[in-house]
Design a protein around this motif. Structure first.
Motif, PDB file in Angstrom:
ATOM      1  N   PHE A   1       0.814  -1.105  -0.147  1.00 17.30           N
ATOM      2  CA  PHE A   1      -0.174  -0.057  -0.065  1.00 17.30           C
ATOM      3  C   PHE A   1       0.864   1.300   0.007  1.00 17.30           C
ATOM      4  O   PHE A   1       1.907   1.281   0.380  1.00 17.30           O
ATOM      5  N   PRO A   2       0.307   2.393  -0.375  1.00 16.38           N
ATOM      6  CA  PRO A   2       0.755   3.559  -0.522  1.00 16.38           C
ATOM      7  C   PRO A   2       1.349   4.066   1.009  1.00 16.38           C
ATOM      8  O   PRO A   2       0.886   3.526   1.899  1.00 16.38           O
ATOM      9  N   LEU A   3       2.550   4.822   0.945  1.00 17.16           N
ATOM     10  CA  LEU A   3       2.995   5.460   2.252  1.00 17.16           C
ATOM     11  C   LEU A   3       2.610   6.579   2.879  1.00 17.16           C
ATOM     12  O   LEU A   3       2.851   7.179   3.768  1.00 17.16           O
ATOM     13  N   GLU A   4       1.557   7.027   2.045  1.00 18.13           N
ATOM     14  CA  GLU A   4       1.148   8.510   2.060  1.00 18.13           C
ATOM     15  C   GLU A   4       0.054   8.460   3.695  1.00 18.13           C
ATOM     16  O   GLU A   4      -0.340   7.386   3.997  1.00 18.13           O
TER      17      GLU A   4
ATOM     18  N   GLY B   1      -8.469  15.108  12.980  1.00 22.35           N
ATOM     19  CA  GLY B   1      -7.472  15.554  13.690  1.00 22.35           C
ATOM     20  C   GLY B   1      -6.418  14.390  13.687  1.00 22.35           C
ATOM     21  O   GLY B   1      -5.176  14.789  14.462  1.00 22.35           O
ATOM     22  N   ALA B   2      -6.600  13.267  13.366  1.00 23.91           N
ATOM     23  CA  ALA B   2      -5.678  12.088  13.681  1.00 23.91           C
ATOM     24  C   ALA B   2      -4.948  12.207  12.437  1.00 23.91           C
ATOM     25  O   ALA B   2      -5.822  11.824  11.229  1.00 23.91           O
ATOM     26  N   VAL B   3      -3.856  11.509  12.256  1.00 30.09           N
ATOM     27  CA  VAL B   3      -3.041  11.253  11.073  1.00 30.09           C
ATOM     28  C   VAL B   3      -2.936   9.630  10.930  1.00 30.09           C
ATOM     29  O   VAL B   3      -2.609   9.010  11.822  1.00 30.09           O
ATOM     30  N   VAL B   4      -3.545   9.167   9.781  1.00 34.68           N
ATOM     31  CA  VAL B   4      -3.823   7.746   9.612  1.00 34.68           C
ATOM     32  C   VAL B   4      -2.878   7.480   8.348  1.00 34.68           C
ATOM     33  O   VAL B   4      -2.846   8.266   7.349  1.00 34.68           O
ATOM     34  N   SER B   5      -1.811   6.438   8.267  1.00 40.49           N
ATOM     35  CA  SER B   5      -1.389   5.995   7.192  1.00 40.49           C
ATOM     36  C   SER B   5      -2.229   5.232   6.182  1.00 40.49           C
ATOM     37  O   SER B   5      -3.016   4.497   6.872  1.00 40.49           O
ATOM     38  N   VAL B   6      -2.028   5.364   4.765  1.00 38.39           N
ATOM     39  CA  VAL B   6      -3.017   4.689   4.061  1.00 38.39           C
ATOM     40  C   VAL B   6      -2.530   3.062   4.184  1.00 38.39           C
ATOM     41  O   VAL B   6      -3.439   2.146   3.943  1.00 38.39           O
ATOM     42  N   ARG B   7      -1.358   2.635   4.626  1.00 37.50           N
ATOM     43  CA  ARG B   7      -0.974   1.382   4.811  1.00 37.50           C
ATOM     44  C   ARG B   7      -2.046   0.692   6.172  1.00 37.50           C
ATOM     45  O   ARG B   7      -2.328  -0.373   5.690  1.00 37.50           O
ATOM     46  N   SER B   8      -2.120   1.473   7.071  1.00 42.20           N
ATOM     47  CA  SER B   8      -2.700   0.947   8.109  1.00 42.20           C
ATOM     48  C   SER B   8      -4.097   0.833   7.682  1.00 42.20           C
ATOM     49  O   SER B   8      -4.642  -0.426   7.976  1.00 42.20           O
ATOM     50  N   ILE B   9      -4.815   1.857   6.908  1.00 42.73           N
ATOM     51  CA  ILE B   9      -6.210   1.440   6.380  1.00 42.73           C
ATOM     52  C   ILE B   9      -6.245   0.232   5.441  1.00 42.73           C
ATOM     53  O   ILE B   9      -7.233  -0.427   5.590  1.00 42.73           O
TER      54      ILE B   9
ATOM     55  N   ALA C   1       5.256  -7.564   7.626  1.00 43.44           N
ATOM     56  CA  ALA C   1       6.607  -7.225   7.417  1.00 43.44           C
ATOM     57  C   ALA C   1       6.969  -5.672   7.126  1.00 43.44           C
ATOM     58  O   ALA C   1       7.897  -5.146   7.511  1.00 43.44           O
ATOM     59  N   PRO C   2       6.130  -5.095   6.199  1.00 42.81           N
ATOM     60  CA  PRO C   2       6.404  -3.605   6.040  1.00 42.81           C
ATOM     61  C   PRO C   2       6.107  -2.670   7.264  1.00 42.81           C
ATOM     62  O   PRO C   2       6.749  -1.754   7.114  1.00 42.81           O
TER      63      PRO C   2
END
Length: 293
Positions: free
Chosen positions: A124-127, A133-141, A207-208
């Motif tokens: 997934f992208p790393l953006e 107000g929370a910062v969420v990574s696209v990878r986590s989603i 792993a990522p």
């Protein structure tokens, strides 16, 4: 409020890591009746296979698909030539064998690839994006959505397909399944192969977010087993919800409960296990086992 939302989202992300491994444990238990403590090691081995393929310039998605296929074969071979020798005996012996297998796989990975940290590319992208107000990574989603999809597929497998029903029948009573004409040995191999393949998916997702090492899954395995106990061995949905609860409550307790803090937050899943075993021993979503005497 932003801090609370951030903690919840981060908890769901880390809980998804635990859920990926917990689902593989549930799958092998539903298919064979065993708890496979080597599941984490098998996931790490598959991640190394995928990493090695990417190092040989194989595209990431193709490398993961090859590692999933290779893991299916490895899981089937392990069942056929190792676990099967202990079937019909004391179940505790087979559990000890899986612990030994975990140590063996970890040693093999270290021997071939060393203990040096390796960076595993992300699917997934790393953006990052901002949510309330929370910062969420696209990878986590992406990881959370992948776990939800796997959970649904497993539930459909065991409740809505002939293969899933056959696997459950073999795990519950292999003798009766054999008398019914089911190929018990072949189904056990398929069960272990599917669990190893699911472990390969877990390794590719985890792993990522960590760094690839032979011991990458050790701590995740502890949390995954906690999720299995809390959610219930018979419920893929239950273990995913339990893993998310562990991740979220652990983060919240570390910040909002001074007696716990970050150093003692690992106690949270064990407190949850203690409470659940007293109130509902089969797990929050598990089914009671009824034995005819």
């Amino acid at each position: 409020m932003g801090t609370f939302i951030q903690l919840v989202i981060d908890g769901l992300s880390s809980g998804s890591i635990y859920a990926a491994l917990a689902l593989a444990i549930v799958l092998v238990n539903q298919a064979t009746g065993l708890i496979n403590f080597a599941q984490g090691g098998m996931a790490v081995l598959s991640a190394y296979i995928a990493w090695q393929l990417t190092a040989w310039s194989v595209p990431l998605l193709l490398a993961i698909l090859i590692s999933i296929a290779a893991s299916f074969v490895i899981g089937a071979i392990v069942e056929r030539f190792l676990i099967r020798k202990f079937e019909g005996g004391d179940p505790d012996t087979a559990v000890v064998v899986t612990i030994g297998l975990l140590t063996l796989i970890t040693g093999i990975c270290a021997w071939i690839w060393s203990y040096n940290n390796k960076l595993f590319p992300s699917l997934f992208p790393l953006e990052t994006i901002s949510i309330a107000g929370a910062v969420v990574s696209v990878r986590s989603i992406g990881t959370i959505l992948a776990i939800v999809a796997i959970m649904v597929l497993l539930q459909l497998l065991f409740l809505g397909t002939k293969l899933g029903l056959a696997l459950r029948a073999v795990a519950i009573n292999p003798q009766s399944a054999a008398f019914s004409g089911m190929p018990v040995g072949r189904l056990l191999m398929v069960g272990w192969g599917l669990a190893a393949s699911l472990g390969a998916v877990a390794g590719a997702l985890v792993a990522p977010q960590l760094t690839l090492t032979p011991n990458m899954m050790d701590s995740a395995l502890v949390y995954a087993l906690a999720a299995v106990i809390i959610g219930g061995l018979t419920s893929p949905i239950g273990v995913v919800i339990a893993a998310w609860l562990i991740g979220v409550l652990e983060n919240l307790a570390a910040v909002y409960v001074p007696l716990i803090g970050h150093d003692l937050k690992i106690a949270v899943p064990f407190i949850m296990i203690f409470v659940v075993l007293i109130v509902r021993p089969q797990g929050l979503f598990g089914r009671k086992a009824v034995v005819r005497v």
